[in-house]
Write a protein that holds these residues in place. Structure first.
Motif, PDB file in Angstrom:
ATOM      1  N   TYR A 188       0.828  -1.209   0.000  1.00 58.68           N
ATOM      2  CA  TYR A 188       0.000   0.000   0.000  1.00 58.68           C
ATOM      3  C   TYR A 188       0.866   1.264   0.000  1.00 58.68           C
ATOM      4  O   TYR A 188       0.531   2.249   0.653  1.00 58.68           O
ATOM      5  N   ASN A 189       1.994   1.184  -0.707  1.00 55.76           N
ATOM      6  CA  ASN A 189       2.898   2.322  -0.858  1.00 55.76           C
ATOM      7  C   ASN A 189       3.401   2.827   0.491  1.00 55.76           C
ATOM      8  O   ASN A 189       3.560   4.036   0.709  1.00 55.76           O
ATOM      9  N   ARG A 190       3.665   1.911   1.405  1.00 51.96           N
ATOM     10  CA  ARG A 190       4.133   2.292   2.738  1.00 51.96           C
ATOM     11  C   ARG A 190       5.611   2.657   2.691  1.00 51.96           C
ATOM     12  O   ARG A 190       6.435   1.913   2.145  1.00 51.96           O
ATOM     13  N   GLN A 191       5.935   3.795   3.298  1.00 54.38           N
ATOM     14  CA  GLN A 191       7.303   4.283   3.356  1.00 54.38           C
ATOM     15  C   GLN A 191       7.568   4.803   4.776  1.00 54.38           C
ATOM     16  O   GLN A 191       6.762   5.563   5.313  1.00 54.38           O
ATOM     17  N   THR A 192       8.664   4.386   5.362  1.00 49.39           N
ATOM     18  CA  THR A 192       9.050   4.870   6.690  1.00 49.39           C
ATOM     19  C   THR A 192      10.517   5.264   6.684  1.00 49.39           C
ATOM     20  O   THR A 192      11.340   4.627   6.015  1.00 49.39           O
ATOM     21  N   LEU A 193      10.821   6.290   7.434  1.00 52.99           N
ATOM     22  CA  LEU A 193      12.201   6.760   7.581  1.00 52.99           C
ATOM     23  C   LEU A 193      12.371   7.310   8.986  1.00 52.99           C
ATOM     24  O   LEU A 193      11.598   8.177   9.420  1.00 52.99           O
ATOM     25  N   ARG A 194      13.376   6.818   9.677  1.00 46.49           N
ATOM     26  CA  ARG A 194      13.720   7.309  11.014  1.00 46.49           C
ATOM     27  C   ARG A 194      15.213   7.576  11.064  1.00 46.49           C
ATOM     28  O   ARG A 194      16.015   6.753  10.607  1.00 46.49           O
ATOM     29  N   PHE A 241      14.395  12.734  13.313  1.00 50.00           N
ATOM     30  CA  PHE A 241      13.371  12.928  12.281  1.00 50.00           C
ATOM     31  C   PHE A 241      12.615  11.628  12.076  1.00 50.00           C
ATOM     32  O   PHE A 241      13.192  10.537  12.132  1.00 50.00           O
ATOM     33  N   ASN A 242      11.308  11.755  11.817  1.00 47.80           N
ATOM     34  CA  ASN A 242      10.462  10.587  11.610  1.00 47.80           C
ATOM     35  C   ASN A 242       9.481  10.867  10.476  1.00 47.80           C
ATOM     36  O   ASN A 242       8.897  11.955  10.399  1.00 47.80           O
ATOM     37  N   TYR A 243       9.304   9.882   9.587  1.00 49.25           N
ATOM     38  CA  TYR A 243       8.391  10.030   8.446  1.00 49.25           C
ATOM     39  C   TYR A 243       7.693   8.699   8.203  1.00 49.25           C
ATOM     40  O   TYR A 243       8.353   7.654   8.077  1.00 49.25           O
ATOM     41  N   ILE A 244       6.364   8.729   8.170  1.00 47.42           N
ATOM     42  CA  ILE A 244       5.556   7.531   7.914  1.00 47.42           C
ATOM     43  C   ILE A 244       4.464   7.893   6.913  1.00 47.42           C
ATOM     44  O   ILE A 244       3.748   8.876   7.102  1.00 47.42           O
ATOM     45  N   LYS A 245       4.336   7.081   5.875  1.00 42.97           N
ATOM     46  CA  LYS A 245       3.315   7.341   4.857  1.00 42.97           C
ATOM     47  C   LYS A 245       2.852   6.029   4.254  1.00 42.97           C
ATOM     48  O   LYS A 245       3.659   5.143   3.961  1.00 42.97           O
ATOM     49  N   ASP A 246       1.526   5.884   4.090  1.00 41.31           N
ATOM     50  CA  ASP A 246       0.970   4.790   3.296  1.00 41.31           C
ATOM     51  C   ASP A 246      -0.400   5.208   2.790  1.00 41.31           C
ATOM     52  O   ASP A 246      -1.024   6.139   3.302  1.00 41.31           O
ATOM     53  N   ASP A 247      -0.870   4.520   1.759  1.00 45.74           N
ATOM     54  CA  ASP A 247      -2.113   4.899   1.083  1.00 45.74           C
ATOM     55  C   ASP A 247      -3.356   4.327   1.728  1.00 45.74           C
ATOM     56  O   ASP A 247      -4.475   4.662   1.326  1.00 45.74           O
ATOM     57  N   GLY A 248      -3.227   3.454   2.719  1.00 42.38           N
ATOM     58  CA  GLY A 248      -4.389   2.883   3.381  1.00 42.38           C
ATOM     59  C   GLY A 248      -4.918   1.665   2.647  1.00 42.38           C
ATOM     60  O   GLY A 248      -4.660   1.453   1.464  1.00 42.38           O
ATOM     61  N   TYR A 249      -5.664   0.853   3.377  1.00 45.73           N
ATOM     62  CA  TYR A 249      -6.154  -0.415   2.841  1.00 45.73           C
ATOM     63  C   TYR A 249      -7.682  -0.483   2.757  1.00 45.73           C
ATOM     64  O   TYR A 249      -8.229  -1.396   2.158  1.00 45.73           O
ATOM     65  N   PHE A 250      -8.401   0.495   3.366  1.00 48.68           N
ATOM     66  CA  PHE A 250      -9.870   0.454   3.425  1.00 48.68           C
ATOM     67  C   PHE A 250     -10.409   1.471   2.418  1.00 48.68           C
ATOM     68  O   PHE A 250     -10.332   2.669   2.637  1.00 48.68           O
ATOM     69  N   LYS A 251     -10.942   1.003   1.300  1.00 46.97           N
ATOM     70  CA  LYS A 251     -11.353   1.882   0.214  1.00 46.97           C
ATOM     71  C   LYS A 251     -12.716   2.503   0.502  1.00 46.97           C
ATOM     72  O   LYS A 251     -13.633   1.832   0.964  1.00 46.97           O
ATOM     73  N   ASP A 252     -12.846   3.803   0.224  1.00 45.04           N
ATOM     74  CA  ASP A 252     -14.099   4.542   0.376  1.00 45.04           C
ATOM     75  C   ASP A 252     -14.597   4.903  -1.020  1.00 45.04           C
ATOM     76  O   ASP A 252     -14.030   5.763  -1.695  1.00 45.04           O
ATOM     77  N   ILE A 253     -15.672   4.237  -1.474  1.00 50.73           N
ATOM     78  CA  ILE A 253     -16.145   4.443  -2.852  1.00 50.73           C
ATOM     79  C   ILE A 253     -16.846   5.785  -3.024  1.00 50.73           C
ATOM     80  O   ILE A 253     -16.979   6.275  -4.143  1.00 50.73           O
ATOM     81  N   SER A 254     -17.276   6.427  -1.929  1.00 48.31           N
ATOM     82  CA  SER A 254     -17.988   7.698  -2.052  1.00 48.31           C
ATOM     83  C   SER A 254     -17.047   8.823  -2.484  1.00 48.31           C
ATOM     84  O   SER A 254     -17.464   9.767  -3.148  1.00 48.31           O
ATOM     85  N   GLN A 255     -15.760   8.737  -2.094  1.00 52.14           N
ATOM     86  CA  GLN A 255     -14.796   9.774  -2.455  1.00 52.14           C
ATOM     87  C   GLN A 255     -13.630   9.221  -3.260  1.00 52.14           C
ATOM     88  O   GLN A 255     -12.658   9.929  -3.518  1.00 52.14           O
ATOM     89  N   ASP A 256     -13.725   7.950  -3.661  1.00 52.19           N
ATOM     90  CA  ASP A 256     -12.681   7.305  -4.450  1.00 52.19           C
ATOM     91  C   ASP A 256     -11.315   7.464  -3.787  1.00 52.19           C
ATOM     92  O   ASP A 256     -10.313   7.776  -4.430  1.00 52.19           O
TER      93      ASP A 256
END
Length: 325
Positions: free
Chosen positions: A182-188, A205-220
């Motif tokens: 899910y495009n997860r990226q972490t950097l510490r 410094f800390n960085y965490i990012k991912d696109d999520g796994y639970f899709k919401d069809i109302s807002q795509d």
């Protein structure tokens, strides 16, 4: 008196069976082995506003070091509830922390929480800024029960004390990065450096990012997405052998969507379903009392499938938070 060789052999075998042979080992080797096996690492806590051994602290406290947090994969305070007894943390529009079932249930900004959270003795008064990422942490202590004597008000349920790694006179640092689904990226990353013989600095410094796994069809879009950054700068000045002055600058930025959910009508005859309960615009049309049931069925798991929701175009799922200390 003469004995036959058979009788002598039988007697010797009987003596061996009834009297076990004991092998002796070197006292030095066995003693060293026992001491190493029974030795326990001393855990230092600050639950009583001073550094002392956990075994000597007369408080119900759970302590986890930074290395232990990393081993268990705990990257945020909210994940402590998986490992700390009597601790429950719920994340929604407002973050709610309970210890032994005691906590603030409203989550409003104008209401003080009943579990105090401290970052290097700095009190964090609002629930939306208490769930920090566990970056460059020396240890986290969870104190169960009222702590008003040592920590003042807002600690009816208990207190959570987070202690950071302090600047030292050694030049050292670390970098940790990972990639995932899910495009997860972490950097510490963190770096410690002495500026003078008595002034030291540490940056993390800390960085965490991912696109999520639970899709919401109302807002795509995908719910449960994360986008978190935090930066910490610390200094320590050893003014004398008895006086040290610490400073901390913390900046945190959160841009994420909360986890989605499905709806299920468990009782079709409930007052809420029949429209006899309070109805509000956007969710239930006063002219159509069955609108709530229809909205719930349109967001059901049976209709949408796994990991899919329909939260509506006006859903309050976005979370934006900037923290400066």
């Amino acid at each position: 008196m003469k004995y036959s060789s058979f009788a002598v052999t039988t007697l010797a075998a009987a003596l061996l069976v009834n009297h076990p042979v004991i092998a002796q080992t070197s006292p030095t080797a066995s003693g060293s082995k026992n001491r190493s096996a029974s030795a326990l690492e001393e855990i230092i806590v600050t639950a009583r506003r001073r550094r002392e051994s956990l075994q000597e602290t007369p408080i119900a406290v759970s302590s986890m070091s930074g290395a232990e947090l990393e081993e268990r994969g705990i990257i945020n305070v909210k994940e402590l509830s998986k490992s700390v007894p009597s601790l429950e943390i719920t994340e929604s529009i407002a973050n709610l922390i309970y210890i032994r079932g005691v906590g603030q249930r409203t989550g409003f900004a104008r209401v003080d929480p009943t579990v105090g959270v401290y970052l290097d003795n700095i009190y964090l008064p609002r629930a939306d800024g208490q769930l920090l990422d566990t970056v460059d942490v020396e240890n986290i202590q969870v104190l169960r029960g009222p702590q008003g004597t040592l920590f003042g008000k807002n600690t009816t349920g208990g207190a959570m004390v987070m202690t950071l790694e302090k600047p030292s006179d050694t030049s050292e640092g670390y970098v940790s990065a990972s990639l995932g689904n899910y495009n997860r990226q972490t950097l510490r990353a963190a770096y410690n450096t002495p500026i003078t013989d008595s002034l030291f600095a540490r940056i993390a410094f800390n960085y965490i990012k991912d696109d999520g796994y639970f899709k919401d069809i109302s807002q795509d879009e995908s719910n449960s997405s994360k986008n978190r950054q935090s930066l910490m700068l610390q200094t320590r000045w050893d003014a004398s052998s008895n006086l040290s002055v610490d400073s901390l600058l913390y900046f945190g930025r959160v841009r994420e969507r909360l986890a989605g959910t499905n709806c299920n009508v468990s009782n079709p005859d409930a007052l809420f379903i029949r429209g006899l309960y309070l109805m509000w615009p956007g969710d239930t049309d006063p002219s159509n009392p069955a609108a709530y049931a229809e909205n719930c069925e349109s967001n059901s798991k049976q209709r949408l499938g796994d990991l899919t929701s329909n939260m509506g175009s006006e859903s309050l799922m976005d979370k934006e938070l900037d923290t400066v200390l």
